[in-house]
Design a protein around this motif. Structure first.
Motif, short mmCIF file in Angstrom:
data_model
loop_
_atom_site.label_atom_id
_atom_site.label_comp_id
_atom_site.label_asym_id
_atom_site.label_seq_id
_atom_site.Cartn_x
_atom_site.Cartn_y
_atom_site.Cartn_z
N THR A 141 0.83 -1.21 0.00
CA THR A 141 0.00 0.00 0.00
C THR A 141 0.86 1.25 0.00
O THR A 141 0.63 2.19 -0.77
CB THR A 141 -0.93 0.01 1.23
OG1 THR A 141 -1.69 -1.20 1.22
CG2 THR A 141 -1.87 1.19 1.19
N TYR A 142 1.90 1.25 0.84
CA TYR A 142 2.78 2.42 0.93
C TYR A 142 3.61 2.57 -0.34
O TYR A 142 3.81 3.69 -0.82
CB TYR A 142 3.70 2.29 2.16
CG TYR A 142 2.94 2.03 3.43
CD1 TYR A 142 2.18 3.03 4.05
CD2 TYR A 142 2.95 0.77 4.02
CE1 TYR A 142 1.46 2.79 5.21
CE2 TYR A 142 2.24 0.52 5.18
CZ TYR A 142 1.50 1.53 5.77
OH TYR A 142 0.79 1.27 6.91
N LEU A 143 4.10 1.44 -0.88
CA LEU A 143 4.91 1.51 -2.10
C LEU A 143 4.09 2.03 -3.27
O LEU A 143 4.58 2.81 -4.09
CB LEU A 143 5.48 0.12 -2.43
CG LEU A 143 6.68 -0.34 -1.62
CD1 LEU A 143 7.03 -1.77 -1.95
CD2 LEU A 143 7.88 0.56 -1.87
N TYR A 144 2.84 1.58 -3.35
CA TYR A 144 1.99 2.02 -4.47
C TYR A 144 1.74 3.52 -4.39
O TYR A 144 1.77 4.21 -5.42
CB TYR A 144 0.66 1.25 -4.44
CG TYR A 144 -0.10 1.34 -5.73
CD1 TYR A 144 0.24 0.54 -6.81
CD2 TYR A 144 -1.15 2.23 -5.88
CE1 TYR A 144 -0.45 0.60 -8.00
CE2 TYR A 144 -1.85 2.31 -7.08
CZ TYR A 144 -1.50 1.49 -8.13
OH TYR A 144 -2.18 1.58 -9.32
N ARG A 145 1.51 4.03 -3.18
CA ARG A 145 1.29 5.47 -3.02
C ARG A 145 2.58 6.25 -3.28
O ARG A 145 2.55 7.33 -3.87
CB ARG A 145 0.80 5.77 -1.60
CG ARG A 145 -0.62 5.32 -1.34
CD ARG A 145 -0.99 5.61 0.10
NE ARG A 145 -2.27 5.01 0.45
CZ ARG A 145 -2.68 4.83 1.70
NH1 ARG A 145 -1.91 5.20 2.70
NH2 ARG A 145 -3.85 4.29 1.95
N TRP A 146 3.71 5.70 -2.83
CA TRP A 146 4.98 6.42 -2.91
C TRP A 146 5.55 6.41 -4.32
O TRP A 146 5.97 7.44 -4.84
CB TRP A 146 5.97 5.80 -1.92
CG TRP A 146 7.29 6.48 -1.87
CD1 TRP A 146 7.53 7.81 -1.66
CD2 TRP A 146 8.58 5.88 -2.06
NE1 TRP A 146 8.88 8.06 -1.69
CE2 TRP A 146 9.55 6.89 -1.93
CE3 TRP A 146 9.00 4.58 -2.29
CZ2 TRP A 146 10.91 6.65 -2.04
CZ3 TRP A 146 10.36 4.34 -2.39
CH2 TRP A 146 11.29 5.36 -2.28
N LEU A 147 5.57 5.23 -4.95
CA LEU A 147 6.19 5.11 -6.27
C LEU A 147 5.22 5.46 -7.40
O LEU A 147 5.64 6.00 -8.42
CB LEU A 147 6.72 3.69 -6.47
CG LEU A 147 7.86 3.24 -5.55
CD1 LEU A 147 8.19 1.78 -5.80
CD2 LEU A 147 9.09 4.11 -5.77
N GLY A 148 3.97 5.11 -7.23
CA GLY A 148 3.01 5.34 -8.30
C GLY A 148 2.97 4.19 -9.28
O GLY A 148 3.90 3.38 -9.37
#
Length: 197
Positions: free
Chosen positions: A154-161
């Motif tokens: 979840t955090y990676l998807y928000r952070w990296l796009g």
């Protein structure tokens, strides 16, 4: 193959970055309080399945009367196809929409412990049966890295796009294609060396 390179190979095949959108999609209908529990459960099931193939793969190959060289060549072809699929992913999702809480399929199998990963651990176990401890370490490290990425998906998807994750997945696909070609060539060389003259 060294333990580190085996671990990297398994990590690339498990493709955690490519699985992030899939896992987020599958977990969107699960209660937020249960998402992490479901994710950890599915990852644990995948690890158990892969260890079964690591330790029992040799006996399966003996039962099917397959030689190491043929498994190496076949493994190289399969990994090549997986790598091509990572570079040029299909427009439709791999599994489509899924309702309810996923159990074993499709998160544990085939998303993490897919046919290519099972074939790879069987190939490692059969290529050098005396290094089972090394292959176990490689599998554990690859699974741990995959688990860390997917748990923080979840955090990676928000952070990296989305676009960055797609680019990383295609880069991993290119590396997997290169590794698969080397595996194929090693299998061919081994077959020629052991072929009767």
């Amino acid at each position: 193959m060294s333990t580190v390179s085996a671990g990297i190979l398994l990590f690339l095949i498990m493709d955690p970055l490519g699985n992030i959108p899939l896992f987020l999609s599958l977990l969107r209908n699960v209660a937020p309080a249960r998402r992490r529990l479901v994710l950890v459960r599915e990852l644990a099931i995948a690890l158990v399945v892969l260890f079964v193939f690591l330790f029992a793969g040799k006996y399966l190959l003996e039962l099917l009367q397959l030689k190491r060289e043929s498994v190496g060549i076949a493994g190289g072809i399969v990994l090549f196809l997986i790598g091509i699929r990572m570079i040029f992913p299909p427009k439709d999702g791999i599994f489509g929409d899924a309702d309810g809480e996923p159990f074993i399929v499709p998160m544990a199998i085939p998303a993490v412990a897919g046919p290519s990963t099972m074939a790879a651990v069987m190939l490692l176990a059969n290529s050098d049966p005396g290094r089972t401890v090394d292959w176990s370490i490689a599998l554990s490290l690859a699974w741990l890295a995959t688990a860390l990425i997917l748990v923080s998906s979840t955090y990676l998807y928000r952070w990296l796009g989305h676009s960055v994750l797609v680019a990383l997945e295609r880069l991993m696909g290119m590396l997997l294609v290169a590794l698969s070609v080397q595996m194929f060539l090693d299998g061919v060389v081994a077959y020629v060396a052991h072929a009767p003259s």
